[in-house]
Design a protein around this motif. Structure first.
Motif, PDB file in Angstrom:
ATOM      1  N   GLU A  81     -20.267 -88.109 -33.151  1.00 53.28           N
ATOM      2  CA  GLU A  81     -20.411 -87.665 -34.542  1.00 53.28           C
ATOM      3  C   GLU A  81     -19.210 -88.094 -35.380  1.00 53.28           C
ATOM      4  OE1 GLU A  81     -20.822 -83.467 -34.091  1.00 53.28           O
ATOM      5  OE2 GLU A  81     -22.936 -83.615 -33.591  1.00 53.28           O
ATOM      6  N   THR A  82     -19.499 -88.439 -36.608  1.00 54.37           N
ATOM      7  CA  THR A  82     -18.436 -88.742 -37.571  1.00 54.37           C
ATOM      8  C   THR A  82     -18.548 -87.734 -38.704  1.00 54.37           C
ATOM      9  OG1 THR A  82     -18.569 -91.093 -37.056  1.00 54.37           O
ATOM     10  CG2 THR A  82     -17.499 -90.471 -39.133  1.00 54.37           C
ATOM     11  N   TRP A  83     -17.524 -86.909 -38.856  1.00 59.66           N
ATOM     12  CA  TRP A  83     -17.526 -85.898 -39.908  1.00 59.66           C
ATOM     13  C   TRP A  83     -16.939 -86.507 -41.181  1.00 59.66           C
ATOM     14  CZ3 TRP A  83     -19.335 -80.889 -39.590  1.00 59.66           C
ATOM     15  CH2 TRP A  83     -19.750 -80.482 -38.323  1.00 59.66           C
ATOM     16  N   HIS A  84     -17.586 -86.254 -42.296  1.00 60.39           N
ATOM     17  CA  HIS A  84     -17.080 -86.730 -43.579  1.00 60.39           C
ATOM     18  C   HIS A  84     -16.477 -85.603 -44.402  1.00 60.39           C
ATOM     19  CE1 HIS A  84     -18.671 -90.744 -43.055  1.00 60.39           C
ATOM     20  NE2 HIS A  84     -19.739 -90.179 -42.532  1.00 60.39           N
ATOM     21  N   ARG A  85     -16.904 -84.378 -44.118  1.00 60.44           N
ATOM     22  CA  ARG A  85     -16.389 -83.232 -44.868  1.00 60.44           C
ATOM     23  C   ARG A  85     -16.629 -81.969 -44.035  1.00 60.44           C
ATOM     24  NH1 ARG A  85     -15.191 -82.674 -50.226  1.00 60.44           N
ATOM     25  NH2 ARG A  85     -16.054 -84.722 -50.636  1.00 60.44           N
ATOM     26  N   VAL A  86     -15.629 -81.058 -44.045  1.00 56.56           N
ATOM     27  CA  VAL A  86     -15.766 -79.755 -43.387  1.00 56.56           C
ATOM     28  C   VAL A  86     -15.315 -78.722 -44.396  1.00 56.56           C
ATOM     29  CG1 VAL A  86     -15.015 -78.274 -41.499  1.00 56.56           C
ATOM     30  CG2 VAL A  86     -15.340 -80.723 -41.104  1.00 56.56           C
ATOM     31  N   GLU A  87     -16.256 -77.997 -44.978  1.00 54.38           N
ATOM     32  CA  GLU A  87     -15.930 -77.008 -46.009  1.00 54.38           C
ATOM     33  C   GLU A  87     -16.314 -75.590 -45.610  1.00 54.38           C
ATOM     34  OE1 GLU A  87     -17.777 -78.344 -49.621  1.00 54.38           O
ATOM     35  OE2 GLU A  87     -16.209 -79.822 -49.996  1.00 54.38           O
ATOM     36  N   ARG A  88     -17.230 -75.464 -44.654  1.00 51.45           N
ATOM     37  CA  ARG A  88     -17.651 -74.125 -44.275  1.00 51.45           C
ATOM     38  C   ARG A  88     -16.551 -73.448 -43.476  1.00 51.45           C
ATOM     39  NH1 ARG A  88     -23.109 -73.948 -41.513  1.00 51.45           N
ATOM     40  NH2 ARG A  88     -22.133 -75.440 -40.140  1.00 51.45           N
TER      41      ARG A  88
END
Length: 124
Positions: free
Chosen positions: A67-74
């Motif tokens: 997986e490639t994460w682009h944003r983590v806001e939660r």
């Protein structure tokens, strides 16, 4: 280079959990938004017969190598909220329910007894 913040790993961040507290004629009612949590992941406790404590943990899913994460806001991590209740709270009758990610804690109030008023006839 990973775009996942350092708190995404094994360490937990402190989650800010917003809680509304209203007082009705019958009870003190607390509502907390806890999206994604199950009731088994939340604790409601009474401490020293005067403090209501709501706690739990929003677990972080493990990172997959594919997986490639682009944003983590939660938000993820532990939360703890404490409320000192007034003397009129019946701490032995606290009830909690969770529906659609909203925790509702109801603390009944002691009924305030109205004073007995007796009319006295005035002579003369």
């Amino acid at each position: 280079m990973s775009l996942i913040p350092s708190f995404f790993g094994e360490t937990s961040a402190l989650v800010i959990t917003r809680v509304d507290w209203k007082e009705t004629p019958e009870a003190h009612v607390f509502k907390a938004d806890l999206p994604g949590l199950k009731k088994e992941e939340v604790k409601v406790e009474v401490e020293d017969d005067k403090v209501l404590q709501i706690s739990g943990e929003q677990k972080v899913k493990k990172e997959e190598k594919k997986e490639t994460w682009h944003r983590v806001e939660r938000s993820s991590g532990k939360f703890l909220r404490r409320f000192k209740l007034p003397e009129n709270a019946k701490m032995d009758q606290v009830k909690a329910a969770m529906e659609n990610g909203v925790l509702t804690v109801t603390v009944p109030k002691v009924e305030v007894k109205k004073p007995d008023v007796k009319s006295i006839e005035i002579s003369g």
